[in-house]
Design a protein around this motif. Sequence first.
Motif, PDB file in Angstrom:
ATOM      1  N   ALA A  76     -11.923  -0.254  10.946  1.00 40.03           N
ATOM      2  CA  ALA A  76     -11.236   1.025  11.099  1.00 40.03           C
ATOM      3  C   ALA A  76      -9.850   0.957  10.465  1.00 40.03           C
ATOM      4  O   ALA A  76      -9.388   1.893   9.820  1.00 40.03           O
ATOM      5  CB  ALA A  76     -11.127   1.394  12.574  1.00 40.03           C
ATOM      6  N   ASP A  77      -9.218  -0.177  10.643  1.00 38.38           N
ATOM      7  CA  ASP A  77      -7.902  -0.411  10.082  1.00 38.38           C
ATOM      8  C   ASP A  77      -7.916  -0.337   8.563  1.00 38.38           C
ATOM      9  O   ASP A  77      -7.064   0.312   7.952  1.00 38.38           O
ATOM     10  CB  ASP A  77      -7.471  -1.811  10.488  1.00 38.38           C
ATOM     11  CG  ASP A  77      -6.066  -1.829  10.998  1.00 38.38           C
ATOM     12  OD1 ASP A  77      -5.817  -1.092  11.963  1.00 38.38           O
ATOM     13  OD2 ASP A  77      -5.248  -2.554  10.409  1.00 38.38           O
ATOM     14  N   GLU A  78      -8.879  -0.995   7.967  1.00 37.40           N
ATOM     15  CA  GLU A  78      -9.036  -0.963   6.513  1.00 37.40           C
ATOM     16  C   GLU A  78      -9.190   0.466   6.041  1.00 37.40           C
ATOM     17  O   GLU A  78      -8.574   0.890   5.069  1.00 37.40           O
ATOM     18  CB  GLU A  78     -10.303  -1.722   6.093  1.00 37.40           C
ATOM     19  CG  GLU A  78     -10.111  -3.195   5.864  1.00 37.40           C
ATOM     20  CD  GLU A  78     -11.428  -3.857   5.515  1.00 37.40           C
ATOM     21  OE1 GLU A  78     -12.363  -3.152   5.071  1.00 37.40           O
ATOM     22  OE2 GLU A  78     -11.535  -5.077   5.703  1.00 37.40           O
ATOM     23  N   ASN A  79     -10.027   1.186   6.752  1.00 35.54           N
ATOM     24  CA  ASN A  79     -10.276   2.563   6.359  1.00 35.54           C
ATOM     25  C   ASN A  79      -9.009   3.408   6.478  1.00 35.54           C
ATOM     26  O   ASN A  79      -8.686   4.180   5.587  1.00 35.54           O
ATOM     27  CB  ASN A  79     -11.383   3.159   7.222  1.00 35.54           C
ATOM     28  CG  ASN A  79     -12.074   4.290   6.527  1.00 35.54           C
ATOM     29  OD1 ASN A  79     -12.545   4.128   5.408  1.00 35.54           O
ATOM     30  ND2 ASN A  79     -12.096   5.450   7.162  1.00 35.54           N
ATOM     31  N   ALA A  80      -8.290   3.225   7.576  1.00 38.15           N
ATOM     32  CA  ALA A  80      -7.051   3.966   7.770  1.00 38.15           C
ATOM     33  C   ALA A  80      -6.078   3.658   6.641  1.00 38.15           C
ATOM     34  O   ALA A  80      -5.416   4.551   6.107  1.00 38.15           O
ATOM     35  CB  ALA A  80      -6.420   3.604   9.114  1.00 38.15           C
ATOM     36  N   ARG A  81      -6.027   2.395   6.226  1.00 37.07           N
ATOM     37  CA  ARG A  81      -5.110   2.028   5.162  1.00 37.07           C
ATOM     38  C   ARG A  81      -5.523   2.670   3.839  1.00 37.07           C
ATOM     39  O   ARG A  81      -4.676   3.169   3.106  1.00 37.07           O
ATOM     40  CB  ARG A  81      -5.083   0.504   5.011  1.00 37.07           C
ATOM     41  CG  ARG A  81      -3.951   0.032   4.164  1.00 37.07           C
ATOM     42  CD  ARG A  81      -3.120  -1.046   4.847  1.00 37.07           C
ATOM     43  NE  ARG A  81      -3.917  -1.825   5.771  1.00 37.07           N
ATOM     44  CZ  ARG A  81      -3.810  -3.146   5.898  1.00 37.07           C
ATOM     45  NH1 ARG A  81      -2.955  -3.794   5.163  1.00 37.07           N
ATOM     46  NH2 ARG A  81      -4.549  -3.789   6.768  1.00 37.07           N
ATOM     47  N   ALA A  82      -6.824   2.690   3.557  1.00 40.15           N
ATOM     48  CA  ALA A  82      -7.293   3.310   2.318  1.00 40.15           C
ATOM     49  C   ALA A  82      -6.983   4.800   2.320  1.00 40.15           C
ATOM     50  O   ALA A  82      -6.555   5.363   1.306  1.00 40.15           O
ATOM     51  CB  ALA A  82      -8.789   3.078   2.150  1.00 40.15           C
ATOM     52  N   GLU A  83      -7.158   5.434   3.472  1.00 39.23           N
ATOM     53  CA  GLU A  83      -6.891   6.870   3.539  1.00 39.23           C
ATOM     54  C   GLU A  83      -5.405   7.149   3.382  1.00 39.23           C
ATOM     55  O   GLU A  83      -5.000   8.084   2.700  1.00 39.23           O
ATOM     56  CB  GLU A  83      -7.411   7.438   4.861  1.00 39.23           C
ATOM     57  CG  GLU A  83      -8.920   7.368   4.962  1.00 39.23           C
ATOM     58  CD  GLU A  83      -9.470   8.169   6.128  1.00 39.23           C
ATOM     59  OE1 GLU A  83      -8.717   8.414   7.088  1.00 39.23           O
ATOM     60  OE2 GLU A  83     -10.656   8.540   6.068  1.00 39.23           O
ATOM     61  N   ARG A  84      -4.616   6.332   3.995  1.00 38.30           N
ATOM     62  CA  ARG A  84      -3.171   6.466   3.882  1.00 38.30           C
ATOM     63  C   ARG A  84      -2.758   6.345   2.410  1.00 38.30           C
ATOM     64  O   ARG A  84      -1.903   7.083   1.924  1.00 38.30           O
ATOM     65  CB  ARG A  84      -2.514   5.380   4.723  1.00 38.30           C
ATOM     66  CG  ARG A  84      -1.097   5.100   4.400  1.00 38.30           C
ATOM     67  CD  ARG A  84      -0.224   5.322   5.612  1.00 38.30           C
ATOM     68  NE  ARG A  84       1.079   5.756   5.172  1.00 38.30           N
ATOM     69  CZ  ARG A  84       1.999   6.264   5.946  1.00 38.30           C
ATOM     70  NH1 ARG A  84       1.723   6.451   7.210  1.00 38.30           N
ATOM     71  NH2 ARG A  84       3.156   6.624   5.481  1.00 38.30           N
ATOM     72  N   LEU A  85      -3.380   5.387   1.712  1.00 33.17           N
ATOM     73  CA  LEU A  85      -3.092   5.211   0.289  1.00 33.17           C
ATOM     74  C   LEU A  85      -3.443   6.478  -0.475  1.00 33.17           C
ATOM     75  O   LEU A  85      -2.675   6.964  -1.307  1.00 33.17           O
ATOM     76  CB  LEU A  85      -3.884   4.026  -0.263  1.00 33.17           C
ATOM     77  CG  LEU A  85      -3.704   3.730  -1.742  1.00 33.17           C
ATOM     78  CD1 LEU A  85      -2.260   3.402  -2.073  1.00 33.17           C
ATOM     79  CD2 LEU A  85      -4.622   2.595  -2.204  1.00 33.17           C
TER      80      LEU A  85
END
Lengths: 236, 236
Positions: free
Chosen positions: B137-146
């Motif tokens: 979930a963290d990875e995904n949140a980071r990608a979305e933030r990017l």
Amino acid sequence: MAGIPPTCCACPAFQDNLCHIFTEATFANALQDTAVDDHFAPARRLIWRAGETLERVPVICQGWAATSATLSDGRRQILSFLLPGDLVSAALIFEPVSQSSVDAVTDLRYRAFPRAELKQALGRTPDLLAIVSRISADENARAERLAIDLGRRGAAARIASLILALAERLRRRGMMPDKTMDFPLRQHHIADAVGLTVVHVGNVLAEFRRAGLLEINERSLTLADQPGLSRIAAEL
Amino acid sequence: MAGIPPTCCACPAFQDNLCHIFTEATFANALQDTAVDDHFAPARRLIWRAGETLERVPVICQGWAATSATLSDGRRQILSFLLPGDLVSAALIFEPVSQSSVDAVTDLRYRAFPRAELKQALGRTPDLLAIVSRISADENARAERLAIDLGRRGAAARIASLILALAERLRRRGMMPDKTMDFPLRQHHIADAVGLTVVHVGNVLAEFRRAGLLEINERSLTLADQPGLSRIAAEL
DNA sequence: CGTGAGCTTGACTTGTTTCAACCAACGTGG
DNA sequence: CCACGTTGGTTGAAACAAGTCAAGCTCACG
């Protein structure tokens, strides 16, 4: 996973685990149809705000939705479009708090599953775990692809890319038999999805139309020259 | 999860499940130290190309790495920086084929875990499943933030944002006790991470320096005015 | 001593945004 | 039935952010 229950999105290729198709059916199966509940929302309605807590895990049944983040100054970035059969977000299976807002693009029907039961089923059924991890990886791949587009490609490539990706997803679920697809998106949806201005999106689309690449009228889009569009999307 | 085994990244706050800290320790624990193997790579070396198959799941032990995608014309987008303790990608636990390239920013030590055992452990240990889903979930949140940054924010905001995010991640693992951090990134890393040109990144950084927001020398960065940087990152 | 990687600076070009006006379609209420 | 606001699309001109090209510099390394 055999024995497809009656479901709202009538897709032909149930076995295709490469896409999110039939998550609803899969979930309903795993939960033996206990305690699902249906919801409706009219087009253009905001369904959840980012940060809100959802006690249940929603899946899109009919219509299109968009997940997005809004900046303090009002600028918006759409992170993904949700099509029939899509789980809104895999993260919601584990965490009840939504990271992004979701709003209905068209009139929408969605179904919400109880999280606790879902997590249990996940422990019981290795198949379900595999599917969810697949969906999660897929979401991540899509987000990264978006970042690549936004970071390193021009306006035309981004827009062409978006349209082709949507076409492909619709094809996978049998919702685009020929070169024409339902296309409920407004220019401002596209603009927010590809990180451009509505005006500029309008210009690029007009350019595409003039070049005979596609036609858009009354909420439907025809891929007049898919190879041409692909070439632009690749931006060689 | 009690009883921390000897590990390469000596972090103080083991309980913090909000970040990736100690994945290595966690994994080693779950696998009871069977069949891990260590690897080294010098700075600037490409470690895996996108599409390559990895039979084992790698975790960063020492140094920084970057995951990236490269377009046909050579343009590159860095999707994430990997710090000590980071799992390279949660997707690799389920699928052996890497979606993006990984290259070493600094000299690097990493450790690879056998996928099969890992998946088994995942079934056995609900705690581990929770951790992995959290990481994912963290990875995904980071990608979305990017994606949000690249789609809807200006150069200065993106760069400030990147620096603050890195600082925060380092702080979480106790690698930034004061206002100064190790900063092995070259301007071209930053450029590829925020979707800008090296030249433009250089200009913005010079601007930051002139404004007294930060200082960079010999691979270390000092947050001279963090509130100021945060203001720029927020881009109100 | 030469070479290559990295940083800085300046002049110029391009892509995208902003602002503004205008038009068409649609639904709503008077 | 018409008047009206809202939503969505189109077009043009001017302003701006970021990219490109180019030169000169330092530093580390062999």
